[in-house]
Design a protein around this motif. Sequence first.
Motif, mmCIF file in Angstrom:
data_model
loop_
_atom_site.group_PDB
_atom_site.id
_atom_site.type_symbol
_atom_site.label_atom_id
_atom_site.label_comp_id
_atom_site.label_asym_id
_atom_site.label_seq_id
_atom_site.Cartn_x
_atom_site.Cartn_y
_atom_site.Cartn_z
ATOM 1 N N UNK A 78 0.829 -1.196 0.000
ATOM 2 C CA UNK A 78 0.000 0.000 0.000
ATOM 3 C C UNK A 78 0.867 1.250 0.000
ATOM 4 N N UNK A 79 1.926 1.196 0.818
ATOM 5 C CA UNK A 79 2.806 2.372 0.877
ATOM 6 C C UNK A 79 3.524 2.570 -0.441
ATOM 7 N N UNK A 104 -7.364 14.254 -5.208
ATOM 8 C CA UNK A 104 -7.141 13.977 -3.784
ATOM 9 C C UNK A 104 -5.967 13.035 -3.501
ATOM 10 N N UNK A 105 -5.947 11.824 -4.120
ATOM 11 C CA UNK A 105 -4.810 10.940 -3.819
ATOM 12 C C UNK A 105 -3.475 11.552 -4.254
ATOM 13 N N UNK A 107 -2.663 14.712 -4.227
ATOM 14 C CA UNK A 107 -2.259 15.679 -3.197
ATOM 15 C C UNK A 107 -1.665 14.955 -1.998
ATOM 16 N N UNK A 108 -2.376 13.890 -1.561
ATOM 17 C CA UNK A 108 -1.906 13.153 -0.388
ATOM 18 C C UNK A 108 -0.523 12.562 -0.655
ATOM 19 N N UNK A 109 -0.310 12.096 -1.878
ATOM 20 C CA UNK A 109 0.950 11.430 -2.199
ATOM 21 C C UNK A 109 2.039 12.415 -2.607
ATOM 22 N N UNK A 152 -10.332 8.272 -9.913
ATOM 23 C CA UNK A 152 -9.554 8.632 -8.731
ATOM 24 C C UNK A 152 -8.609 7.492 -8.347
ATOM 25 N N UNK B 189 -8.833 7.126 2.551
ATOM 26 C CA UNK B 189 -7.579 7.822 2.831
ATOM 27 C C UNK B 189 -6.505 6.862 3.301
ATOM 28 N N UNK B 190 -6.920 5.794 3.996
ATOM 29 C CA UNK B 190 -5.926 4.791 4.415
ATOM 30 C C UNK B 190 -5.295 4.129 3.204
ATOM 31 N N UNK B 191 -6.111 3.909 2.153
ATOM 32 C CA UNK B 191 -5.524 3.262 0.975
ATOM 33 C C UNK B 191 -4.482 4.173 0.316
ATOM 34 N N UNK B 192 -4.549 5.481 0.594
ATOM 35 C CA UNK B 192 -3.503 6.368 0.091
ATOM 36 C C UNK B 192 -2.367 6.526 1.105
ATOM 37 N N UNK B 193 -2.426 5.748 2.198
ATOM 38 C CA UNK B 193 -1.460 5.889 3.289
ATOM 39 C C UNK B 193 -1.391 7.329 3.794
ATOM 40 N N UNK B 194 -2.537 8.000 3.852
ATOM 41 C CA UNK B 194 -2.563 9.381 4.341
ATOM 42 C C UNK B 194 -2.272 9.399 5.839
ATOM 43 N N UNK B 198 -3.109 14.872 7.270
ATOM 44 C CA UNK B 198 -3.772 14.935 5.960
ATOM 45 C C UNK B 198 -5.249 14.590 6.085
ATOM 46 N N UNK B 202 -7.847 17.412 4.920
ATOM 47 C CA UNK B 202 -8.527 17.127 3.662
ATOM 48 C C UNK B 202 -9.916 16.531 3.859
#
Lengths: 261, 289
Positions: A78-79, A104-105, A107-109, A152, B189-194, B198, B202
């Motif tokens: 996942x990471x 969104x993803x 931005x988070x990444x 997304x 958001x967990x799947x993006x490892x936020x 964040x 967000x």
Amino acid sequence: MVSNLIISAQNLDLTFQTNDGPVHALKDVSLEIGKGEFVSFIGPSGCGKTTFLRCIAGLEQPTGGQISVNGMTPDEARKARAYGYVFQAAGLYPWRTIGGNIKLPLEVMGFSKAEQAERVARVMDLVDLSGFQKKFPWQLSGGMQQRASIARALAFDADILLMDEPFGALDEIVRDHLNEQLLALWARTEKTIGFVTHSIPEAVYLSTKIVVMSPRPGRITDVIDSPLPRERPLDIRDSKEFIEIAHRVRDGLRAGHQDDV
Amino acid sequence: MFKRSVLPVLTVLGVIMALWYAACIPMNSAWTIQQLERSGETMTVSEHIADTWAQERPRLPAPHQVAAELWDTTVMKKITSKKSLIYHGWITLSATLLGFGIGTTLGVLLAVGIVHSRAMDMSVMPWAIVSQTIPIIAIAPMIIVVLYSIGVQGMLPKAIISAYLSFFPVVVGMVKGLRSPDAMQLDLLRTYSANKSQSFWKLRLPASVPYLFASLKIGVAASLVGAIVGELPTGAVRGLGARLLAGSYYGQTIQIWSALFAAAILAAGLVALIGLLERVTLRRMGERP
């Protein structure tokens, strides 16, 4: 042995501790998924199909057995942005535009602004939503919202797409249309797709491999490698092969249910 | 549009006015009778009724007396005058706004802490609830006395009482708002490892905005009440609270009622202002018109 192994689960167990005692969501589940496969998980509620998908995503921790994604643990995968996840509801943020939601993803990444814009435009085109970037979610139909949520999940170029009953809440006609589009998308992007569904026709139409599961405890009762070609027009659903596979899936589901009825 | 909203409002207003004028007659009649007995004059019924609506110190002033007083003490007075309600209103308003600012900031910070820390959830929330069960009228003098003894006086003690009342709705609303995202949205958001920050900026914070505005409307009205209550125990000479107090000392019922109305108008204005801010903000956040 599957070539180019992407996802491998061995004797996976998952027991939830609840107030009513332990619930065996998964018991002794072993499965191998190769690169570029389209794998459907089908079974009645409580058979653990969603739980299994969540284990692949690292959203649930198995209580026993081994699971690896791209040769890593699900958490590491996942990471490493190995997968994009599509939920049953589109789950778009109502306060963001469609473009903003897809961003969104990114931005988070921590993608750069320029790359965010470029990727958003690209995946919106991929799901046929170009021109809707500045619209808010409520301005789109349910099917379009779900396409936006797929965009997304595609935005950060994960090799694996995990989809948990993504079209379950949509009507039959929209669902057929999206299934066709999904196959086209799969052909273009060569992603590996894990797809949870309730619908036998949907599973047979989409998949190269159909995993039939049954509940209490959640387990795999049959794995069917589809003989259908990768190129699938909608009317393939009237072909003899299609009906045969659908039959086998139905038999598998019935067998799994025998202890209940 | 006109028939649907304006007409019912005017009808209700008319009924209230009629009841009010009617109530003035028995309330103020005794004084009129007393005056007549003293002077030995007589009055017709209509003269008698008119007199109950025109006394200098009625038990219940008539609406037009309050309106005249309001007009006289706002438009007709210089705003620097000690008799201007705008002057007194501003004194109270400034304490209200400072208190509202403090209360809102405190409320949001507490809510963020409560949502992110189980220890704070268990420890702060009960105290916040207990704090609101104590009558403000009982605790306000103590706050003022304690602050005075350490040299703090003027606007700040009033603002603190005002903050004491306004932080609570903000805490409750924001805790609910920050917790409003469902499991699926958090999983996404967990799947993006936020990370936590964040998720906060967000997801949780934008999701809480509608809740925040609902709280702010209650909070700002409570702030005004707090500022007025803060003016009562000190024997303050400035502010709407002081006008209320002075009015009751000297039996100036018209002054009391006009100060009450000034406070109500001020509160309505503040709530309307927040309502406007809410509409603009939520529209920008893609709310369905």
